[in-house]
Design an enzyme around this catalytic site. Structure first.
Site, PDB file in Angstrom:
ATOM      1  N   GLY A 207      39.892   1.702   9.040  1.00 49.62           N
ATOM      2  CA  GLY A 207      40.161   2.850   8.155  1.00 49.62           C
ATOM      3  C   GLY A 207      41.581   2.799   7.636  1.00 49.62           C
ATOM      4  N   ASN A 208      42.025   3.888   7.072  1.00 52.38           N
ATOM      5  CA  ASN A 208      43.439   3.965   6.647  1.00 52.38           C
ATOM      6  C   ASN A 208      43.952   5.385   6.839  1.00 52.38           C
ATOM      7  OD1 ASN A 208      43.063   5.501   4.067  1.00 52.38           O
ATOM      8  ND2 ASN A 208      41.809   3.697   3.582  1.00 52.38           N
ATOM      9  N   ARG A 209      45.229   5.588   6.573  1.00 52.84           N
ATOM     10  CA  ARG A 209      45.870   6.861   6.915  1.00 52.84           C
ATOM     11  C   ARG A 209      45.732   7.952   5.855  1.00 52.84           C
ATOM     12  NH1 ARG A 209      48.978   5.628  11.346  1.00 52.84           N
ATOM     13  NH2 ARG A 209      49.767   3.502  11.410  1.00 52.84           N
ATOM     14  N   SER A 210      44.939   7.747   4.841  1.00 55.80           N
ATOM     15  CA  SER A 210      44.804   8.777   3.803  1.00 55.80           C
ATOM     16  C   SER A 210      44.215  10.061   4.402  1.00 55.80           C
ATOM     17  CB  SER A 210      43.887   8.263   2.691  1.00 55.80           C
ATOM     18  OG  SER A 210      43.505   9.337   1.872  1.00 55.80           O
ATOM     19  N   ALA A 275      41.626   6.375  -1.102  1.00 54.15           N
ATOM     20  CA  ALA A 275      42.194   5.119  -0.598  1.00 54.15           C
ATOM     21  C   ALA A 275      41.021   4.279  -0.117  1.00 54.15           C
ATOM     22  CB  ALA A 275      43.162   5.417   0.532  1.00 54.15           C
TER      23      ALA A 275
END
Ligand code: CTP
Length: 397
Positions: A207-210, A275
């Protein structure tokens, strides 16, 4: 909703005035701020005390009331987003048509810059009288809006046209009125926001930090300006406050791609703020991957670029992308604008303090397809969203 709308309710002396207690309650429930002005005759039909409690404001009746400065009608008129006169008697109607000013309500009406909406109520034959019809025509010509009287049983015992519109119908009229005055009324918008999760196995993902905050704020702002909004939202813990926004929940880049493409047709504005993962695991294990000796190598394959695909299919849509960069911000953003066939790109820097993922603020630069660059200050994401939406309104209108 009538949230934060400032409404003056003028009540004149007719039996339908008793319904105004309910009307005030509905207005307040909708989030409106209500100030009531009664004509002297109206207080024979409903008590100021009742209206004051329900509206949570002093009720104004006379120029010389202790709580009212005689010239306050001017401030009141300036304060209001709309003036509503319900019920409107034949007497006050005639005064409005001729500009006669013998009470606070008339002085406020004559000072008001906002629209005035009236809900006439009178007996059958009065409502049909040519002079009443003529006065209603004058009111219309002068820019007032009329909620026609309804048909039913009248206080005189007769049955016919003349009843004040029911409070619920008055509320619907007001909702429509405010909606129509919004700049994006009749426009449709599609937005994506948040991160995507790319499954490795049933319990792990990339995943990512968005947080999704920026995209949600844009969706809210577009909806506040009257657009019909669909929000395709990746896994985000943020709440969407405006219940009019249709949310399509997705998890992976592939699901986001499907949701965006299937909702793309005929949209006026499309904003891709999500994102989206650029890569996903080549294989998803259907069982939890167990720990073994040695390292584990994941093979990643490219996901589809949603925005590029939308750029290829673009017809009338105003297509907006985001570029989150850590270096050469404007240069990379301008490249994405061109390569993805966008109308506008919003550039922000992940290395700038207070901008990018996870924080409540952002600092953006907007570049349009003619390379016009507009810089904005560091602001809350809600304020940034409003800047973006105002920019888009100027562009598409
Ligand atoms: N985007 C997309 N689909 C992807 C990747 C990105 O729709 N698979 C969109 C994003 O929503 C954003 C824009 O493309 O509006 C730019 O995303 P960004 O991550 O900044 O750029 P990339 O095109 O992914 O390129 P890079 O990561 O190399 O900067």
């Amino acid at each position: 909703m009538l949230y934060n709308k400032k409404i003056i309710l003028g009540i004149t002396g007719g039996i339908a005035a008793y319904k105004c207690a309910h009307l005030v309650r509905l207005l307040v429930k909708q989030g409106a701020e209500v100030k009531v002005i009664l004509t002297p005759a109206a207080k024979e039909f409903i008590t100021p005390q009742t209206l004051s409690v329900l509206s949570k404001n002093e009720v104004i009746i006379d120029f010389f009331d202790a709580n009212f400065n005689w010239n306050n009608h001017v401030h009141l008129a300036e304060w209001a987003d709309v003036m509503l006169i319900a019920p409107l008697t034949a007497n006050t109607l005639a005064k409005m048509a001729s500009g006669l000013c013998d009470n606070v309500l008339m002085a406020t009406y004559l000072s008001a810059k906002s629209k005035c909406i009236v809900a006439p109520a009178m007996d059958l034959d009065m409502y049909q009288h040519p002079s009443v019809k003529h006065n209603l025509d004058i009111l219309k010509t002068n820019g007032n809006l009329i909620i026609p009287a309804e048909t039913g049983e009248l206080a005189s015992g007769l049955t016919g046209e003349g009843r004040m519109a029911e409070p619920e119908n008055i509320i619907n009229f007001l909702l429509d009125f405010f909606k129509q005055s919004l700049p994006l009324n009749g426009n449709t918008a599609l937005i994506n926001a948040g991160p995507t999760y790319e499954a490795i196995d049933p319990v792990r993902f990339i995943g990512n930090r968005s947080s999704g905050k920026m995209g949600i704020a844009i969706a809210e702002s577009l909806a506040d300006k009257g657009a019909e909004v669909i929000l395709v939202l990746g896994p985000s813990s943020e709440k969407v406050k405006n219940s009019a926004i249709k949310i399509v929940h997705v998890e992976s880049a592939d699901q986001m791609y499907e949701a965006m493409l299937s909702n793309y047709n005929n949209k006026d504005v499309v904003v891709c703020s999500a994102a989206v993962a650029d890569y996903k695991p080549a294989r998803v294990s259907d069982k939890k991957i167990k720990k073994k000796d040695g390292d584990l190598n994941l093979e990643l394959i490219k996901t589809k670029d949603i925005l590029s695909e939308l750029g290829k299919l673009k017809k009338k849509q105003c297509l907006v992308g985001f570029a989150l960069e850590t270096e050469n911000v404007l240069e990379y953003a301008a490249e994405k604008l061109k390569n993805k066939n966008l109308d506008v790109i919003i550039a922000n820097s992940a290395s700038e303090k207070g901008a990018g993922f996870g924080v409540d603020t952002n600092k953006i630069t907007i570049i349009d397809k003619h390379n016009k660059i507009s810089n904005f200050e560091l602001k809350s994401k809600q304020e940034v969203a409003l800047d973006i939406v105002n920019y888009l309104i100027d562009l598409i209108k």
